[in-house]
Design a protein around this motif. Structure first.
Motif, short mmCIF file in Angstrom:
data_model
loop_
_atom_site.label_atom_id
_atom_site.label_comp_id
_atom_site.label_asym_id
_atom_site.label_seq_id
_atom_site.Cartn_x
_atom_site.Cartn_y
_atom_site.Cartn_z
N THR A 112 41.58 54.22 29.40
CA THR A 112 40.24 53.39 30.45
C THR A 112 40.42 52.41 31.09
N PRO A 113 40.89 52.26 31.92
CA PRO A 113 40.61 50.32 32.22
C PRO A 113 39.27 50.03 32.05
N VAL A 114 39.40 48.75 31.86
CA VAL A 114 37.62 48.44 31.79
C VAL A 114 37.54 47.67 33.13
N LEU A 115 38.54 47.58 33.69
CA LEU A 115 38.41 46.81 35.29
C LEU A 115 39.05 47.27 35.32
N LEU A 116 39.05 48.30 37.02
CA LEU A 116 39.77 48.30 37.98
C LEU A 116 38.77 47.70 39.23
N LEU A 117 39.49 46.89 40.09
CA LEU A 117 39.10 46.38 40.82
C LEU A 117 39.80 46.45 41.70
N GLN A 118 39.20 46.80 43.31
CA GLN A 118 40.38 47.08 44.67
C GLN A 118 39.83 45.57 45.71
N ILE A 119 40.60 45.04 45.94
CA ILE A 119 40.28 43.91 46.23
C ILE A 119 41.09 44.01 48.08
N PRO A 120 39.51 43.92 48.67
CA PRO A 120 39.84 44.37 50.03
C PRO A 120 41.06 43.27 50.73
N HIS A 121 41.81 43.90 51.87
CA HIS A 121 42.51 43.13 51.85
C HIS A 121 42.93 42.38 53.75
N GLN A 122 41.12 41.73 54.05
CA GLN A 122 40.80 40.75 54.30
C GLN A 122 40.73 39.39 53.30
N PHE A 123 40.47 39.64 51.57
CA PHE A 123 40.64 38.45 51.17
C PHE A 123 42.22 37.80 50.69
N LEU A 124 42.67 38.57 50.68
CA LEU A 124 44.33 38.59 50.16
C LEU A 124 44.74 37.06 52.13
N LEU A 125 44.15 37.54 52.45
CA LEU A 125 43.91 35.83 53.71
C LEU A 125 43.78 34.97 54.08
N HIS A 126 43.12 35.21 52.64
CA HIS A 126 41.72 33.58 52.86
C HIS A 126 41.61 33.45 50.98
N TYR A 175 36.73 36.01 44.58
CA TYR A 175 36.08 37.30 44.32
C TYR A 175 36.51 37.41 43.49
N LEU A 176 38.15 37.29 43.21
CA LEU A 176 38.30 37.62 41.60
C LEU A 176 37.63 37.33 40.70
N ALA A 177 37.19 35.86 40.51
CA ALA A 177 36.55 35.05 39.61
C ALA A 177 35.62 35.95 39.05
N ALA A 178 34.88 36.33 40.50
CA ALA A 178 33.57 37.12 39.68
C ALA A 178 33.41 38.11 38.72
N ALA A 179 35.04 38.83 39.06
CA ALA A 179 34.48 40.10 38.13
C ALA A 179 35.44 39.58 37.16
N LEU A 180 36.17 39.53 37.12
CA LEU A 180 36.94 38.52 35.87
C LEU A 180 35.48 37.86 34.42
N SER A 181 35.14 37.70 35.24
CA SER A 181 33.04 37.23 34.72
C SER A 181 33.08 37.83 33.74
N SER A 182 32.63 39.33 34.09
CA SER A 182 31.14 40.63 33.81
C SER A 182 32.33 40.59 31.87
N LEU A 183 33.92 40.40 31.88
CA LEU A 183 34.85 40.76 30.41
C LEU A 183 34.74 40.18 29.73
N VAL A 202 40.83 33.70 32.34
CA VAL A 202 41.20 34.16 33.90
C VAL A 202 42.20 32.93 34.97
N PRO A 203 42.54 31.79 34.67
CA PRO A 203 43.42 31.06 35.84
C PRO A 203 44.43 32.40 35.93
N ILE A 204 45.40 32.96 34.57
CA ILE A 204 46.49 33.07 34.78
C ILE A 204 46.56 34.13 35.11
N ILE A 205 45.67 35.61 35.38
CA ILE A 205 45.09 35.81 36.30
C ILE A 205 45.60 35.63 38.07
N ILE A 206 44.22 35.08 37.81
CA ILE A 206 44.29 34.83 39.39
C ILE A 206 45.07 33.95 39.76
#
Length: 261
Positions: free
Chosen positions: A59-73, A80-88, A95-99
């Motif tokens: 079971t993933p400890v994080l399963l994040l769906q990133i809205p497509h509009q974020f991919l364009l900005h 968005y990624l930094a905020a989600a990963l900070s909880s782990l 963290v910088p490697i994943i982002i």
């Protein structure tokens, strides 16, 4: 004494293309973070593990769906990624490697492109036992490892320990003086480096006959088993011999002293 920390990151990312999608529901990028735990039990004076096994949590400890509009900005994507990963509470270098991988996969993304990233984190837990711990505890650790690995038909630890001690009595080991010390760490490590090998499907090619059994557990070696040959030519399962050498300085069969080999 037990210590634990995350030691490694296995990162896999793919850029994907959606052939069929609803124009009002663009595809969403996904980030999964999975954990596995490697458990090692070590004596404080040796680098040879008494136990070493890995458990993967499905079971993933994080399963994040990133809205497509974020991919364009990119700035919003990064935040968005930094905020989600900070909880782990990940090691800061991960963290910088994943982002960075996510931002690279999203570069020049259009309305049909998205990505999927799986980040596998290995959590290493090490338990050290003092070298003065009695032989029974070391023996139980070995049998627990064998049960977990499916190397023994029985999962009754008490039965395995009792049977093993009866075998020792049958070989006359009860007559060994209580003051006898185990082999030195350097001698054991040297033997492991020199004498270890992995059983193949052809026993004849490895210096022992078909039907050979380890005289400690009385089991025939199977292909893939870790074996060890002492200088006196007697062969044992590595997991069977180590507990004995940590308590006695002799070959279980011929009593040849390890430090004298």
């Amino acid at each position: 004494m037990a210590t634990s920390n995350i030691t490694s990151l296995n990162l896999v990312g793919n850029k994907l293309y959606c052939n069929h999608h609803h124009p009002l529901v663009p595809p969403m990028a996904t980030l999964q973070v999975l954990y596995s735990e490697r458990y090692q039990k070590l004596r404080s004076d040796s680098l040879v593990p008494l136990e070493d096994h890995v458990t993967t949590f499905p079971t993933p400890v994080l399963l994040l769906q990133i809205p497509h509009q974020f991919l364009l900005h990119p700035p919003s994507h990064h935040a968005y990624l930094a905020a989600a990963l900070s909880s782990l509470n990940l090691p800061p270098q991960f963290v910088p490697i994943i982002i960075s991988l996510a931002l690279n996969l999203a570069t020049n993304a259009n309305s049909l492109e998205f990505y999927s990233i799986v980040a596998g984190l290995e959590y290493l837990r090490i338990e050290q036992i003092d070298q003065t711990n009695d032989f029974d505890e070391i023996l139980r650790a070995q049998f627990r490892g064998m049960v977990d690995a499916g190397m023994t038909p029985s999962d009754d630890i008490d039965y395995l320990v009792t049977n093993f001690m009866n075998l020792l009595d049958g070989f006359g080991w009860e007559s060994a003086p209580l003051t006898e010390e185990g082999a030195s760490t350097s001698a054991i490590d040297k033997l492991v480096k020199k004498g270890s090998f992995v059983a193949s499907s052809s026993q004849e090619g490895q210096g022992f006959d078909v039907g050979f059994t380890c005289s400690v557990c009385l089991e025939e070696p199977q292909a893939g088993d870790k074996l060890i040959r002492m200088n006196c030519s007697h062969i044992y399962h590595l997991s069977c011999l180590l507990p004995w050498l940590q308590k006695r300085n002799t070959c279980p069969n011929c009593r040849c002293k390890l430090d004298e080999q």
